[in-house]
Design a protein around this motif. Structure first.
Motif, mmCIF file in Angstrom:
data_model
loop_
_atom_site.group_PDB
_atom_site.id
_atom_site.type_symbol
_atom_site.label_atom_id
_atom_site.label_comp_id
_atom_site.label_asym_id
_atom_site.label_seq_id
_atom_site.Cartn_x
_atom_site.Cartn_y
_atom_site.Cartn_z
ATOM 1 N N PRO A 1 0.812 -1.222 0.000
ATOM 2 C CA PRO A 1 0.000 0.000 0.000
ATOM 3 C C PRO A 1 0.850 1.279 0.000
ATOM 4 O O PRO A 1 0.445 2.285 -0.577
ATOM 5 N N SER A 2 2.023 1.219 0.610
ATOM 6 C CA SER A 2 2.909 2.389 0.618
ATOM 7 C C SER A 2 3.435 2.709 -0.770
ATOM 8 O O SER A 2 3.680 3.874 -1.097
ATOM 9 N N LEU A 3 3.622 1.674 -1.583
ATOM 10 C CA LEU A 3 4.133 1.877 -2.930
ATOM 11 C C LEU A 3 3.172 2.724 -3.771
ATOM 12 O O LEU A 3 3.587 3.505 -4.615
ATOM 13 N N TYR A 4 1.883 2.582 -3.488
ATOM 14 C CA TYR A 4 0.879 3.328 -4.244
ATOM 15 C C TYR A 4 0.957 4.838 -3.984
ATOM 16 O O TYR A 4 0.373 5.614 -4.725
ATOM 17 N N LYS A 5 1.687 5.234 -2.970
ATOM 18 C CA LYS A 5 1.892 6.668 -2.737
ATOM 19 C C LYS A 5 2.883 7.240 -3.758
ATOM 20 O O LYS A 5 2.912 8.444 -3.980
ATOM 21 N N ARG A 6 3.692 6.391 -4.357
ATOM 22 C CA ARG A 6 4.681 6.808 -5.367
ATOM 23 C C ARG A 6 4.251 6.459 -6.792
ATOM 24 O O ARG A 6 4.600 7.150 -7.734
ATOM 25 N N VAL A 7 3.549 5.320 -6.943
ATOM 26 C CA VAL A 7 3.157 4.821 -8.261
ATOM 27 C C VAL A 7 1.670 4.482 -8.219
ATOM 28 O O VAL A 7 1.238 3.710 -7.374
ATOM 29 N N ARG A 8 0.915 5.055 -9.150
ATOM 30 C CA ARG A 8 -0.543 4.950 -9.133
ATOM 31 C C ARG A 8 -1.046 3.504 -9.196
ATOM 32 O O ARG A 8 -1.930 3.113 -8.448
ATOM 33 N N ASN A 9 -0.493 2.693 -10.116
ATOM 34 C CA ASN A 9 -0.956 1.311 -10.274
ATOM 35 C C ASN A 9 0.074 0.546 -11.105
ATOM 36 O O ASN A 9 1.102 1.091 -11.495
ATOM 37 N N ARG A 10 -0.233 -0.711 -11.413
ATOM 38 C CA ARG A 10 0.716 -1.554 -12.153
ATOM 39 C C ARG A 10 0.974 -0.996 -13.559
ATOM 40 O O ARG A 10 2.111 -1.022 -14.040
ATOM 41 N N ASP A 11 -0.052 -0.516 -14.231
ATOM 42 C CA ASP A 11 0.160 0.059 -15.559
ATOM 43 C C ASP A 11 1.123 1.236 -15.504
ATOM 44 O O ASP A 11 1.998 1.377 -16.363
ATOM 45 N N ALA A 12 0.971 2.076 -14.490
ATOM 46 C CA ALA A 12 1.888 3.213 -14.335
ATOM 47 C C ALA A 12 3.303 2.717 -14.052
ATOM 48 O O ALA A 12 4.282 3.293 -14.548
#
Length: 192
Positions: free
Chosen positions: A42-53
Motif C-alpha cells: 500500500p505504501s508503494l501506491y503513494k509513489r506509483v498509481r498502479n501496475r500500468d503506471a
C-alpha cells in the motif's frame, strides 16, 4: 520497514526493471516491487498509481537507457560506420535487457507505452545518421527502415526463430552493409 519517503522513485523503477528481467512481466507486480524495495505494497501506491503506471515507468526508463547508449556511439563523422555502431548497440542492448526491450515495441495498453517525447529523444541518433546517409528529405523513412530491420532481426533472434543455420553475427553485419548501401544509392525514378 522503510516509509515510502525513504524509497525513491528511482529505486522503485530499478527494482521493477530487475524483476522484469529476472522473472518476467507476469511477475512484475506492485507487491513484488514493494518487497524488493522494503516497503508495504500500500505504501508503494503513494509513489506509483498502479501496475500500468509502473510498467510505463519501466518502459520509459528502458527507452531512456537505450537512447543514451545510442547517443553515445553516433558521431564518428562517417555515417556508414555510425549506422553499424547504432545497430550493434541496439542489438547488444536487446540481448542484455530482453524483457525491457520487448516492452519498448509491445503493443500493450496505452497506459503502459512510452511517451512520444521519450521515443523521439531515443530516436534522435538514428534520425541523424539516416539524414546523413539518405538525405534530410528521407531521414524519417530511412530511420524507420533501419529500426524495422534491426527490431525484426533482433526479435527473431531473441525468439530463436532463425532455424536454417548460418552465422547470425555475419547475417547481422550483412544487413548493416546492405542497409547502408540502400540508403546511399540514389532513388530510382518513380513510375507514373
Amino acid at each position: 520497514m522503510p516509509t515510502p519517503d525513504r524509497t525513491s522513485l528511482a529505486e522503485i523503477v530499478t527494482a521493477a526493471r530487475d524483476i522484469l528481467e529476472s522473472e518476467g512481466l507476469p511477475r512484475l507486480t506492485m507487491q513484488a516491487v514493494a518487497e524488493r524495495v522494503g516497503v508495504r505494497a500500500p505504501s508503494l501506491y503513494k509513489r506509483v498509481r498502479n501496475r500500468d503506471a509502473l510498467i510505463r515507468l519501466v518502459t520509459e526508463a528502458t527507452v531512456r537507457d537505450l537512447g543514451e547508449r545510442l547517443e553515445a556511439v553516433a558521431g564518428s563523422g562517417d555515417p556508414g560506420t555510425d549506422l553499424g555502431e547504432l545497430a550493434r548497440v541496439f542489438r547488444a542492448f536487446a540481448h542484455a535487457h530482453p524483457a525491457g526491450y520487448h516492452l519498448i515495441f509491445a503493443n500493450g495498453p496505452a497506459e503502459t507505452r512510452p511517451s512520444l517525447d521519450s521515443l523521439t529523444r531515443a530516436s534522435a541518433p538514428a534520425l541523424r545518421v539516416a539524414a546523413d546517409l539518405a538525405g534530410p528529405e528521407h531521414a524519417l523513412e530511412a530511420a524507420r527502415m533501419f529500426t524495422a530491420w534491426a527490431n525484426g532481426f533482433v526479435s527473431m533472434e531473441l525468439a530463436g526463430a532463425f532455424n536454417l543455420g548460418g552465422d547470425l553475427d555475419e547475417a547481422f553485419e550483412f544487413g548493416i552493409i546492405r542497409l547502408t548501401a540502400a540508403f546511399t544509392t540514389p532513388e530510382p525514378p518513380r513510375a507514373g
